[in-house]
Design a protein around this motif. Sequence first.
Motif, short mmCIF file in Angstrom:
data_model
loop_
_atom_site.label_atom_id
_atom_site.label_comp_id
_atom_site.label_asym_id
_atom_site.label_seq_id
_atom_site.Cartn_x
_atom_site.Cartn_y
_atom_site.Cartn_z
N ARG A 199 -23.57 -26.61 39.41
CA ARG A 199 -24.09 -25.32 38.93
C ARG A 199 -24.44 -24.43 40.12
O ARG A 199 -25.56 -23.95 40.24
CB ARG A 199 -25.33 -25.54 38.05
N PRO A 200 -23.50 -24.20 41.04
CA PRO A 200 -23.80 -23.37 42.21
C PRO A 200 -24.10 -21.93 41.80
O PRO A 200 -23.47 -21.40 40.89
CB PRO A 200 -22.52 -23.45 43.04
N ARG A 201 -25.06 -21.33 42.49
CA ARG A 201 -25.40 -19.92 42.21
C ARG A 201 -24.82 -18.99 43.28
O ARG A 201 -24.60 -17.82 43.02
CB ARG A 201 -26.91 -19.74 42.13
N LEU A 202 -24.62 -19.51 44.49
CA LEU A 202 -24.05 -18.69 45.55
C LEU A 202 -22.52 -18.73 45.50
O LEU A 202 -21.94 -19.67 44.94
CB LEU A 202 -24.53 -19.17 46.92
N PRO A 203 -21.85 -17.72 46.08
CA PRO A 203 -20.38 -17.72 46.08
C PRO A 203 -19.84 -18.98 46.72
O PRO A 203 -20.35 -19.46 47.74
CB PRO A 203 -20.04 -16.48 46.92
N ALA A 257 -28.60 -26.46 62.53
CA ALA A 257 -29.52 -26.05 63.60
C ALA A 257 -30.58 -25.09 63.07
O ALA A 257 -30.48 -24.53 61.98
CB ALA A 257 -28.72 -25.38 64.72
N ASN A 258 -31.61 -24.88 63.87
CA ASN A 258 -32.68 -23.95 63.54
C ASN A 258 -32.13 -22.53 63.35
O ASN A 258 -31.19 -22.12 64.03
CB ASN A 258 -33.73 -23.92 64.65
N ALA A 259 -32.76 -21.79 62.42
CA ALA A 259 -32.45 -20.37 62.19
C ALA A 259 -30.96 -20.13 61.94
O ALA A 259 -30.39 -19.14 62.36
CB ALA A 259 -32.93 -19.54 63.38
N ARG A 260 -30.34 -21.05 61.22
CA ARG A 260 -28.88 -21.00 61.02
C ARG A 260 -28.46 -20.05 59.90
O ARG A 260 -27.36 -19.51 59.92
CB ARG A 260 -28.39 -22.43 60.71
N PHE A 261 -29.35 -19.79 58.90
CA PHE A 261 -28.92 -19.08 57.69
C PHE A 261 -29.76 -17.83 57.41
O PHE A 261 -30.96 -17.80 57.69
CB PHE A 261 -28.97 -20.02 56.49
N ASP A 262 -29.10 -16.85 56.80
CA ASP A 262 -29.76 -15.61 56.40
C ASP A 262 -30.13 -15.61 54.92
O ASP A 262 -30.93 -14.78 54.48
CB ASP A 262 -28.84 -14.41 56.67
N LEU A 263 -29.53 -16.51 54.15
CA LEU A 263 -29.82 -16.64 52.73
C LEU A 263 -29.81 -18.12 52.38
O LEU A 263 -28.83 -18.82 52.63
CB LEU A 263 -28.77 -15.90 51.89
N VAL A 281 -27.59 -12.35 43.28
CA VAL A 281 -26.90 -13.12 44.32
C VAL A 281 -25.79 -12.30 44.96
O VAL A 281 -25.61 -12.32 46.19
CB VAL A 281 -26.35 -14.43 43.73
N ARG A 282 -25.03 -11.58 44.15
CA ARG A 282 -23.93 -10.76 44.69
C ARG A 282 -24.47 -9.73 45.68
O ARG A 282 -23.88 -9.53 46.75
CB ARG A 282 -23.22 -10.07 43.53
N GLU A 283 -25.58 -9.12 45.34
CA GLU A 283 -26.20 -8.13 46.23
C GLU A 283 -26.68 -8.77 47.53
O GLU A 283 -26.43 -8.25 48.62
CB GLU A 283 -27.37 -7.46 45.49
N LEU A 284 -27.37 -9.90 47.42
CA LEU A 284 -27.92 -10.56 48.61
C LEU A 284 -26.82 -11.15 49.48
O LEU A 284 -26.87 -11.08 50.71
CB LEU A 284 -28.90 -11.65 48.19
N ALA A 285 -25.82 -11.76 48.85
CA ALA A 285 -24.75 -12.42 49.61
C ALA A 285 -23.92 -11.44 50.40
O ALA A 285 -23.42 -11.76 51.49
CB ALA A 285 -23.85 -13.22 48.66
N ALA A 286 -23.78 -10.22 49.88
CA ALA A 286 -22.99 -9.21 50.59
C ALA A 286 -23.60 -8.88 51.95
O ALA A 286 -22.88 -8.50 52.88
CB ALA A 286 -22.89 -7.95 49.74
N ALA A 287 -24.92 -9.05 52.05
CA ALA A 287 -25.60 -8.73 53.31
C ALA A 287 -25.98 -9.98 54.10
O ALA A 287 -26.68 -9.88 55.11
CB ALA A 287 -26.87 -7.92 53.01
N ALA A 288 -25.52 -11.15 53.64
CA ALA A 288 -25.89 -12.41 54.30
C ALA A 288 -24.66 -13.30 54.46
O ALA A 288 -24.36 -14.13 53.60
CB ALA A 288 -26.96 -13.13 53.47
N PRO A 289 -23.94 -13.14 55.56
CA PRO A 289 -22.73 -13.95 55.76
C PRO A 289 -23.02 -15.43 56.01
O PRO A 289 -22.15 -16.27 55.79
CB PRO A 289 -22.08 -13.30 56.98
N ARG A 290 -24.24 -15.75 56.45
CA ARG A 290 -24.60 -17.16 56.72
C ARG A 290 -25.47 -17.66 55.56
O ARG A 290 -26.64 -17.31 55.47
CB ARG A 290 -25.33 -17.27 58.05
N ARG A 291 -24.89 -18.49 54.70
CA ARG A 291 -25.57 -18.84 53.44
C ARG A 291 -25.59 -20.36 53.24
O ARG A 291 -24.64 -21.06 53.56
CB ARG A 291 -24.85 -18.20 52.26
#
Length: 250
Positions: free
Chosen positions: A64-68, A103-109, A46-56
């Motif tokens: 029990r959240p897994r994302l920051p 909205a559509n296409a709102r998130f990168d992760l 998650v740390r690796e993916l979140a660093a490159a995905a500001p929209r989560r």
Amino acid sequence: MPSPFAPTQPARSDADLIRTNRGFYESLWADARLVSPERFNTWPLVRELAAAAPRRLEVAPGLRPRLPLEGTCFVDLSHAALRKLSERGAEAVHGMIGALPWANARFDLVCAFDILEHVADDESALAELARVAAPGATLLMSVPLHPEAWTAFDDFVGHCRRYEPAQIEALLDRYGFHIERSAVYGMQPKSSRLLELGQYYLTHQRERAMWWYNRVFMPLGLRMQKPLQWRPGMGDTAGVDEVLLVCRKR
């Protein structure tokens, strides 16, 4: 072929599932403590993916959240969970996976851990995840496998189904997701006797059960987690109770 004596997966409506899930999880989260994402074995990924995905976005994390917590949008049915997430500074809104308020296409992760098996209409749920995921977005998803492995625990926690590996692959592909890698996942005890005891105390002596859950079983489960072992695609699923999938939206 599944045994003719294997437990069957019940046919349930959305209303039945919402009632079951609210009855179990609302009271669970009311008495539970929030566990930080850094404490789970998913954190290195998650740390690796979140660093490159500001929209989560994380769907139905409960406590029990897994994302920051910072910078992630969370959506959940549980008011108790939303309140505790908000107290920790998270952006948490009330909603369901079948009608996401973005909205559509709102998130990168996009993350949906242990969710799809709770939804009567899993195709509509996946369609919503695909709708809010941007092209090239990553989807993290965990699901229980093998219908013949159904137990009373699945009923107790409000599951609607377990998936055949080929079934979940085909379903994801239908909505534009390709499985890049996977790992064996889950913290469910192997002992059926231990599960039966847990179910009994959660049903009949909830306050006592939650004391043990918060102070003993959850910390012990976190301590006993093993690093995730990744393999390409779905991988070998023989004997696997639950799988974590890293998918890419085409």
